[in-house]
Design a protein around this motif. Structure first.
Motif, short mmCIF file in Angstrom:
data_model
loop_
_atom_site.label_atom_id
_atom_site.label_comp_id
_atom_site.label_asym_id
_atom_site.label_seq_id
_atom_site.Cartn_x
_atom_site.Cartn_y
_atom_site.Cartn_z
N TRP A 18 18.49 42.17 35.42
CA TRP A 18 17.24 41.62 35.96
C TRP A 18 16.29 41.49 34.78
N ASN A 19 15.90 40.27 34.45
CA ASN A 19 15.08 40.00 33.26
C ASN A 19 15.67 40.71 32.03
N GLY A 20 16.98 40.68 31.92
CA GLY A 20 17.66 41.24 30.76
C GLY A 20 17.97 42.72 30.84
N ALA A 21 17.37 43.45 31.81
CA ALA A 21 17.62 44.90 31.91
C ALA A 21 18.85 45.15 32.80
N ASP A 22 19.71 46.07 32.36
CA ASP A 22 20.92 46.40 33.11
C ASP A 22 20.56 47.31 34.29
N ILE A 23 20.67 46.79 35.52
CA ILE A 23 20.31 47.59 36.70
C ILE A 23 21.54 47.86 37.58
N THR A 24 22.72 47.78 36.98
CA THR A 24 23.98 47.92 37.73
C THR A 24 24.02 49.20 38.56
N ALA A 25 23.64 50.33 37.97
CA ALA A 25 23.71 51.61 38.71
C ALA A 25 22.52 51.73 39.65
N ALA A 26 21.37 51.22 39.21
CA ALA A 26 20.13 51.41 39.97
C ALA A 26 20.14 50.71 41.33
N ILE A 27 21.01 49.72 41.52
CA ILE A 27 21.01 48.99 42.80
C ILE A 27 21.87 49.68 43.86
N ARG A 28 22.47 50.82 43.52
CA ARG A 28 23.37 51.50 44.48
C ARG A 28 22.77 52.77 45.06
N THR A 29 21.46 52.95 44.95
CA THR A 29 20.84 54.18 45.44
C THR A 29 20.61 54.11 46.96
N ASN A 30 20.34 55.27 47.56
CA ASN A 30 20.03 55.31 48.99
C ASN A 30 18.78 54.52 49.31
N GLU A 31 17.82 54.53 48.37
CA GLU A 31 16.56 53.82 48.61
C GLU A 31 16.84 52.31 48.74
N VAL A 32 17.70 51.80 47.87
CA VAL A 32 18.07 50.38 47.96
C VAL A 32 18.88 50.14 49.23
N ASN A 33 19.85 51.04 49.51
CA ASN A 33 20.66 50.90 50.74
C ASN A 33 19.79 50.74 51.97
N SER A 34 18.73 51.54 52.06
CA SER A 34 17.97 51.50 53.30
C SER A 34 16.90 50.42 53.34
N ASN A 35 16.69 49.70 52.25
CA ASN A 35 15.68 48.64 52.27
C ASN A 35 16.24 47.23 52.09
N VAL A 36 17.51 47.15 51.68
CA VAL A 36 18.06 45.83 51.33
C VAL A 36 18.12 44.87 52.52
N SER A 37 18.42 45.35 53.71
CA SER A 37 18.53 44.44 54.85
C SER A 37 17.18 43.81 55.20
N LEU A 38 16.11 44.58 55.02
CA LEU A 38 14.77 44.04 55.27
C LEU A 38 14.46 42.93 54.26
N VAL A 39 14.69 43.21 52.99
CA VAL A 39 14.43 42.20 51.95
C VAL A 39 15.28 40.94 52.19
N ALA A 40 16.53 41.17 52.58
CA ALA A 40 17.46 40.04 52.77
C ALA A 40 17.16 39.24 54.05
N SER A 41 16.23 39.72 54.86
CA SER A 41 15.95 39.00 56.11
C SER A 41 14.96 37.85 55.91
N HIS A 42 14.28 37.79 54.75
CA HIS A 42 13.24 36.78 54.55
C HIS A 42 13.80 35.43 54.10
N ARG A 43 13.27 34.37 54.73
CA ARG A 43 13.72 33.01 54.41
C ARG A 43 13.59 32.71 52.92
N GLU A 44 12.43 33.09 52.32
CA GLU A 44 12.17 32.76 50.92
C GLU A 44 13.22 33.39 50.00
#
Ligand code: CDP
Ligand code: CDP
Length: 225
Positions: free
Chosen positions: A81-107
């Motif tokens: 993301w903008n050149g920073a390696d976030i491979t591990a950071a996207i697998r946390t519980n915080e991301v797990n529990s918020n990703v469906s909300l983010v993915a629900s938006h049309r934009e």
């Protein structure tokens, strides 16, 4: 450039999509595109920047002004993301529990869908996600809907956690997975759903290699057509 051969693999969390999609792509010498990692990446970035996850416009703007890059290799998909390696950071519980909300938006979905179509265009590729066969690539050459019981999917995630030496609560995992299934299947835009022309593969009692072989057979069948 000629149109590539596209394999779409959709299904709920823990059905085996990423493991099987990656192996299938490797065997075929195709590009593997993990679309879930893309929704996870914007979720991580929005959390880091303190953006309101209910604000689709703000999330759409964030996506527009950022650079998201996937690098597939034998080790898996690395995410930048903008050149920073976030491979591990996207697998946390915080991301797990918020990703469906983010993915629900049309934009968010419009931006991601356009990127995925561009990535797959003119390439032989295996894509896994929730809406690949129904929405992103409705003309994919092969469409597979992978599924398994919630119990089995939670068991797989539980084992994964234990293998990594991380704490894991099976009952909680089951609840989290069921909740994400519910959110993903009931959202207004491009919900998780089986495409009418997808081949359903219930992997509850199937090993990984068996699932890969099933998909390779489908690819063979469809390449002759
Ligand atoms: O690997 P797992 O099944 O846990 O999830 P994932 O494939 O990494 O996807 C994470 C989340 O992104 C899903 O629960 C969906 O909310 C969203 N997603 C989506 O909306 N559309 C896709 N094509 C892929 C993922
Ligand atoms: O991408 P998705 O959430 O659909 O599932 P995954 O992350 O590919 O798979 C979840 C876990 O289940 C991984 O640890 C796989 O090794 C395992 N798995 C399995 O035990 N049997 C299968 N037939 C498929 C996956």
């Amino acid at each position: 450039m000629a149109k590539g051969f596209n394999v779409a693999i959709d299904g709920p969390a823990g059905a085996g999509k990423s493991t099987v999609a990656k192996k299938t792509a490797e065997k075929l010498g195709f590009l593997y595109i993990d679309t879930g990692a893309m929704y996870r990446a914007i979720t991580f970035a929005a959390l880091a920047e303190g953006i309101d996850l209910h604000d689709g416009k703000a999330l759409g703007k964030l996506l527009e002004k950022s650079e998201l890059r996937l690098e597939s290799s034998n080790e898996g998909t690395a995410v930048f993301w903008n050149g920073a390696d976030i491979t591990a950071a996207i697998r946390t519980n915080e991301v797990n529990s918020n990703v469906s909300l983010v993915a629900s938006h049309r934009e968010v979905r419009e931006g991601m869908t356009a990127m995925q179509q561009e990535l797959a265009k003119s390439k032989n590729a295996v894509l896994d996600g929730r809406d690949i066969g129904t929405h992103v690539l409705p003309d994919a050459n092969v469409k597979v809907f992978l599924t398994a019981s919630v119990e089995e999917r939670a068991r797989r995630r539980h084992l994964e956690q234990l293998e990594k030496g991380l704490p894991s609560d099976f009952e909680q995992l089951k609840k989290d997975i069921a909740k994400r299934d519910e959110l993903d299947s009931t959202r207004a835009i491009a919900p998780l759903k089986q495409a009418a022309d997808a081949q359903v593969v219930d992997t509850t009692s199937m090993g990984i290699d068996e699932v890969v072989e099933t998909i390779l057979d489908l690819v063979k069948e469809h390449s002759r057509q």
